[in-house]
Every structure is written in structure tokens, then in C-alpha cells.
Scaffold this motif. Structure first.
Motif, PDB file in Angstrom:
ATOM      1  N   GLY A  56       3.452  -9.534  -5.039  1.00 28.05           N
ATOM      2  CA  GLY A  56       4.743  -8.873  -5.086  1.00 28.05           C
ATOM      3  C   GLY A  56       4.746  -7.810  -6.152  1.00 28.05           C
ATOM      4  O   GLY A  56       4.045  -7.925  -7.161  1.00 28.05           O
ATOM      5  N   ALA A  57       5.523  -6.776  -5.924  1.00 26.47           N
ATOM      6  CA  ALA A  57       5.783  -5.750  -6.928  1.00 26.47           C
ATOM      7  C   ALA A  57       7.221  -5.990  -7.380  1.00 26.47           C
ATOM      8  O   ALA A  57       8.150  -5.895  -6.576  1.00 26.47           O
ATOM      9  CB  ALA A  57       5.617  -4.355  -6.328  1.00 26.47           C
ATOM     10  N   VAL A  58       7.387  -6.347  -8.650  1.00 25.69           N
ATOM     11  CA  VAL A  58       8.680  -6.776  -9.156  1.00 25.69           C
ATOM     12  C   VAL A  58       9.155  -5.802 -10.229  1.00 25.69           C
ATOM     13  O   VAL A  58       8.395  -5.437 -11.137  1.00 25.69           O
ATOM     14  CB  VAL A  58       8.591  -8.208  -9.725  1.00 25.69           C
ATOM     15  N   SER A  59      10.402  -5.391 -10.113  1.00 22.03           N
ATOM     16  CA  SER A  59      11.025  -4.503 -11.100  1.00 22.03           C
ATOM     17  C   SER A  59      12.448  -4.995 -11.336  1.00 22.03           C
ATOM     18  O   SER A  59      13.204  -5.169 -10.379  1.00 22.03           O
ATOM     19  CB  SER A  59      11.042  -3.063 -10.590  1.00 22.03           C
ATOM     20  N   GLY A  60      12.801  -5.216 -12.584  1.00 21.73           N
ATOM     21  CA  GLY A  60      14.152  -5.670 -12.899  1.00 21.73           C
ATOM     22  C   GLY A  60      14.510  -6.978 -12.223  1.00 21.73           C
ATOM     23  O   GLY A  60      15.663  -7.191 -11.868  1.00 21.73           O
ATOM     24  N   GLY A  61      13.526  -7.837 -12.005  1.00 25.11           N
ATOM     25  CA  GLY A  61      13.777  -9.133 -11.396  1.00 25.11           C
ATOM     26  C   GLY A  61      13.888  -9.129  -9.887  1.00 25.11           C
ATOM     27  O   GLY A  61      14.154 -10.165  -9.285  1.00 25.11           O
ATOM     28  N   ARG A  62      13.700  -7.973  -9.272  1.00 23.21           N
ATOM     29  CA  ARG A  62      13.777  -7.940  -7.806  1.00 23.21           C
ATOM     30  C   ARG A  62      12.470  -7.455  -7.201  1.00 23.21           C
ATOM     31  O   ARG A  62      11.716  -6.692  -7.819  1.00 23.21           O
ATOM     32  CB  ARG A  62      14.940  -7.085  -7.321  1.00 23.21           C
ATOM     33  N   VAL A  64      10.353  -5.171  -5.101  1.00 21.42           N
ATOM     34  CA  VAL A  64      10.464  -3.787  -4.637  1.00 21.42           C
ATOM     35  C   VAL A  64       9.298  -3.400  -3.725  1.00 21.42           C
ATOM     36  O   VAL A  64       9.280  -2.320  -3.149  1.00 21.42           O
ATOM     37  CB  VAL A  64      10.587  -2.798  -5.815  1.00 21.42           C
ATOM     38  N   GLY A  65       8.343  -4.302  -3.602  1.00 18.05           N
ATOM     39  CA  GLY A  65       7.207  -4.083  -2.716  1.00 18.05           C
ATOM     40  C   GLY A  65       6.433  -5.376  -2.596  1.00 18.05           C
ATOM     41  O   GLY A  65       6.583  -6.281  -3.417  1.00 18.05           O
TER      42      GLY A  65
END
Length: 194
Positions: A56-62, A64-65
Motif C-alpha cells: 500500500g501507498a499510505v499518506s496521512g493515514g489513508r 492513496v495507491g
């Protein structure tokens, strides 16, 4: 691992993350709610396959990819569809001893930032394989340009998967992938989708 644009690339439990992953795919690939429901069951089956790797690509806890893949097997649905196309072009051996990138998607607002490249590089590096195969929409898209920049080349074109009007290209690359250049948008076909 912290990837481009402050996005963390990390291993995920594919079954547990499937709903969030399909939310990303729905936006990135333009899926209908009905298509998402069908794919949810497919992803659940893929999560049980031997050798599956999911990131997973995670940014700000969500999320995104995401991307996932597995060692290819000739009895997988995807392989049975692409086999005649590959054999007709002299590339039948690409179905054996190869890591199949099954899905790779990045939300539009994170595309072009190296996220897709980081996902596919990490997936293929963790595979332990000598080469990789995937399918992508058979058009000159940013995704196809990304895959070419990483060393993928067309093995077959105008591939028809049942239940879709779109045509796909099957692409293969030796591993490790080479340096990336150009746009970084990650979209792949419904590889191994049945």
C-alpha cells in the motif's frame, strides 16, 4: 519505507485492505459500484494465493495507491486468456517462472509523483523472480509510458478479456526494473482477475 512525496510504501494484508484498495481502483480506473463488488470477491481469492505480495501507498493515514502480484501460474484465469496471444507471437515462455503484477493503481491526485514507480519497483524486487509480466490498456497512456521506462516491452497487443470492450497489451520486463523516467501513473488491467 518512505517513498516519493512523503508517501509510505508498506506491506499490507490484501484481504483486510481490499475495500480500501478497491476504493482507490474505482477512482483510478473508473470502476462502477457493480464492478467493485465483483472485484472484491476476486481480490479475496487472490489474497489466498501462494506467494502473493501486496503493498500500500499510505499518506496521512489513508491508502492513496496499492499494488499486488504473485508468481504466475498457467492455470490462472488471466494466463488462460493471454496464452494464445503470447504463443502466437512466440512469447509463450513468459507464462512460466515470472512474477505477475496483478493490480497497480494510484489515486489521480498522487499520480505523477513517483508513487506508482515505487510500488511496482518494490513489488517486483520482493518477488525474487527474474522477470515480470503485466497487462495494461492498449493505448498510449501514462501507465504504458511508465512501464516502458521501467523496462517493460510489449509481448502481445489487442488482447481481449471477456466482459470488457477495452483491449489490453501484455508487457514483460527483466528484473530488476531499470530507472524510471517520465510520467508516473499506475493503472493495470484486470490481470489474474478470475
Amino acid at each position: 519505507m518512505t517513498g516519493p512525496a512523503g508517501v509510505r510504501i508498506e506491506a499490507i494484508d490484501l484481504a483486510a485492505w481490499a475495500p480500501q484498495a478497491l476504493d482507490v481502483q474505482a477512482v483510478a480506473f473508473g470502476l462502477t459500484p457493480e464492478e467493485v463488488m465483483v472485484r472484491l470477491h476476486i481480490v479475496g481469492r487472490h489474497a489466498q494465493q501462494p506467494g502473493v505480495i501486496a503493498l500500500g501507498a499510505v499518506s496521512g493515514g489513508r491508502l492513496v495507491g496499492f499494488g499486488y502480484g504473485m508468481p504466475n501460474r498457467r492455470d490462472h484465469w488471466w494466463s488462460t486468456v493471454i496464452e494464445p496471444y503470447l504463443v502466437a507471437r512466440g512469447h509463450g515462455a513468459w507464462l512460466d517462472d515470472v512474477f505477475a503484477v496483478t493490480e497497480l493503481h494510484v489515486l489521480p491526485e498522487f499520480q505523477g509523483r513517483g508513487v506508482g514507480s515505487a510500488l511496482i519497483r518494490t513489488l517486483t524486487a520482493r518477488s525474487g523472480a527474474d522477470r515480470s509480466i503485466l497487462s495494461a490498456i492498449d493505448a498510449e497512456t501514462p501507465a504504458r509510458r511508465l512501464y516502458r521506462s521501467l523496462g517493460y516491452r510489449d509481448l502481445a497487443r489487442a488482447v481481449h478479456f471477456p466482459n470488457t470492450e477495452r483491449r489490453y497489451a501484455v508487457m514483460g520486463a527483466p528484473l530488476p526494473l531499470r530507472g524510471a523516467g517520465g510520467a508516473d501513473v499506475a493503472q493495470s488491467a484486470p490481470a489474474n482477475s478470475r
